[in-house]
Design an enzyme around this catalytic site. Structure first.
Site, PDB file in Angstrom:
ATOM      1  N   ASP A  70       0.909  -1.169  -0.171  1.00  0.00           N
ATOM      2  CA  ASP A  70       0.332  -0.304   0.152  1.00  0.00           C
ATOM      3  C   ASP A  70       0.527   1.070  -0.057  1.00  0.00           C
ATOM      4  O   ASP A  70       2.057   1.508   0.024  1.00  0.00           O
ATOM      5  CB  ASP A  70      -1.026  -0.342   1.442  1.00  0.00           C
ATOM      6  CG  ASP A  70      -0.183   0.028   2.498  1.00  0.00           C
ATOM      7  OD1 ASP A  70       0.975  -1.015   2.766  1.00  0.00           O
ATOM      8  OD2 ASP A  70      -0.524   0.706   3.149  1.00  0.00           O
ATOM      9  N   GLU A 134      -0.266  -1.186   6.133  1.00  0.00           N
ATOM     10  CA  GLU A 134       0.453  -0.267   6.652  1.00  0.00           C
ATOM     11  C   GLU A 134       1.244   1.361   6.695  1.00  0.00           C
ATOM     12  O   GLU A 134       0.876   1.915   7.818  1.00  0.00           O
ATOM     13  CB  GLU A 134       2.430  -0.781   6.105  1.00  0.00           C
ATOM     14  CG  GLU A 134       3.285  -0.479   7.387  1.00  0.00           C
ATOM     15  CD  GLU A 134       4.093   0.768   6.831  1.00  0.00           C
ATOM     16  OE1 GLU A 134       4.813   1.521   7.908  1.00  0.00           O
ATOM     17  OE2 GLU A 134       4.281   1.878   5.808  1.00  0.00           O
ATOM     18  N   GLU A 135       0.808   1.762   5.819  1.00  0.00           N
ATOM     19  CA  GLU A 135       0.253   3.578   5.654  1.00  0.00           C
ATOM     20  C   GLU A 135      -0.187   4.009   6.623  1.00  0.00           C
ATOM     21  O   GLU A 135      -0.451   4.906   7.050  1.00  0.00           O
ATOM     22  CB  GLU A 135       0.167   3.265   3.934  1.00  0.00           C
ATOM     23  CG  GLU A 135       1.949   3.222   3.767  1.00  0.00           C
ATOM     24  CD  GLU A 135       2.768   3.453   4.469  1.00  0.00           C
ATOM     25  OE1 GLU A 135       2.995   5.431   4.987  1.00  0.00           O
ATOM     26  OE2 GLU A 135       4.088   4.047   3.209  1.00  0.00           O
TER      27      GLU A 135
HETATM   28 ZN   LIG Z   1       6.766   2.274   4.180  1.00  0.00          ZN
END
Ligand SMILES: [Zn+2]
Length: 376
Positions: A70, A134-135
């Site tokens: 992502d 993750e973001e």
């Molecule tokens: Zn990253």
């Protein structure tokens, strides 16, 4: 190898995957990895695409590479020199969202593996742990992958996290730990009233001012060497009705604490609770992220030696910056080193990376896989 890494990075950037979307990136990775002998296990959770790719090795030990497909939103598209998902190359620079963080890094790892498999090198067992969360919230991403590995007794012997760790040149910095994160919300309670009759009211902002001054003055003790010290920032204060002749009955403050591993969550919570007495308050404290550290030892030495052989650089073993998904692996007892591209344009309009960096990082990754050994 460089052409391969570049081509893979372009393919990934051209699949828009704004967090927590995967945009077909992991299916594309599967199409590359399957011919190399990898099997994919999907560990999707809460609408997030997560994959474990595994290739049994010819040598002892299991080395993992953790990364995310992502990306953060591009922001105003007109402000980009090239469209953010076009993966345009100009003057030796690859432009696009994810070029540094971290589609470029994933591309380098895959190019390195491809090269080694095609050369029939005996390799350790290899795992890729890839998430599309993750973001954003990071609640159904790498942690779900680590839980899956724990459940099936598949934890690797060590892991590279492909976040862009480098500062000026690829390999000048690796991260071997991060501070933890604690966030607190404090609601100060008083009694609303007329500002001309303070004897009939109790000013919540006054209580907040005294307590917050005590919080800012807290001595968090000596930090663990190699880490930035613990810091506590007041990030929001909200109180008052808007009228200047009303004593407020409530006031709310938000704190963001980045803690050095010399401190821990329980100690931080107690210290905050002591500092706000005797004010009447509602205190909510959240442990957002664990602190972690990988001790000096064979794995970090191996990573630094690979960097030295490929670039001549002596990598700084850093612990700065915000938190990272490395914490989930480290909390499970896996030695973790974060090593990736430079990070000068991450999350910015106009994210880009020099094509030369992809060549260098692919070479370092190749060396790490070649020389990896299990140490227990
Ligand atoms: Zn990253």
């Amino acid at each position: 190898m460089t052409d391969t890494a570049l081509r893979i990075a372009q393919e990934l950037i051209r699949r828009p995957s704004i967090t927590p979307e995967d945009g077909g990136c992991q299916d594309y990775l599967e199409s590359l990895l399957h011919p190399l002998g990898f099997r994919r296990t999907r560990v999707d959770a809460g609408g997030v695409t997560n994959s474990v790719f595994f290739r049994p090795g010819e040598r002892d030990g299991t080395l993992a590479y953790a990364g995310h497909t992502d990306v953060v939103p591009p922001g105003p598209r007109d402000a980009w020199p090239h469209p953010p998902f076009s993966a345009t190359i100009e003057d030796g620079v690859l432009h696009g969202r994810g070029a540094q963080d971290m589609k470029g890094g994933i591309a380098c790892w895959i190019a390195a593996m491809m090269d080694l498999v095609r050369a029939h090198q005996p390799l350790p067992s290899l795992q890729l742990l890839i998430t599309s969360d993750e973001e954003g919230e990071s609640v159904d991403g790498t942690i779900r992958l680590v839980e899956h590995l724990q459940r099936h007794d598949l934890l690797p012997d060590a892991a590279i996290v492909g976040e862009p760790s480098s500062h000026k040149r690829v390999g000048d910095t690796i991260r071997r730990g991060r501070r933890g994160v604690v966030q607190a919300r404090i609601g100060f309670l008083g009694q609303q009233g007329h500002s001309a009759y303070p004897q009939d009211a109790d000013n919540a902002i006054h209580h907040a001012a005294e307590a917050l001054a005590r919080i800012v003055a807290i001595d968090w003790g000596a930090p663990l060497p190699g880490f930035p010290p613990t810091t506590c920032q007041i990030t929001n204060i909200h109180g008052g009705t808007g009228a200047s002749n009303v004593i407020p009955g409530t006031c709310e403050a938000l704190l963001d604490i980045r803690y050095n591993p010399a401190n821990d969550f329980a100690h931080i919570r107690e210290t905050l609770a002591r500092a706000i007495e005797p004010a009447r308050v509602e205190l909510h404290v959240d442990h957002v992220a664990n602190a972690f550290v990988t001790a000096d030892g064979p794995f970090l030495d191996l990573v630094c030696a690979a960097i030295r052989r490929s670039t001549g650089l002596e990598a700084k073993r850093d612990t700065g910056g915000g938190t990272s998904d490395g914490r989930f692996l480290a909390s499970a007892g896996v030695p973790v080193a974060e090593l990736g591209l430079t990070n000068g344009t991450i999350h910015q309009v106009g994210e880009c990376v020099a094509v030369e960096e992809l060549r260098v990082l692919t070479g370092i990754y190749r060396d790490i896989i070649m020389h990896f050994e299990r140490h227990s």
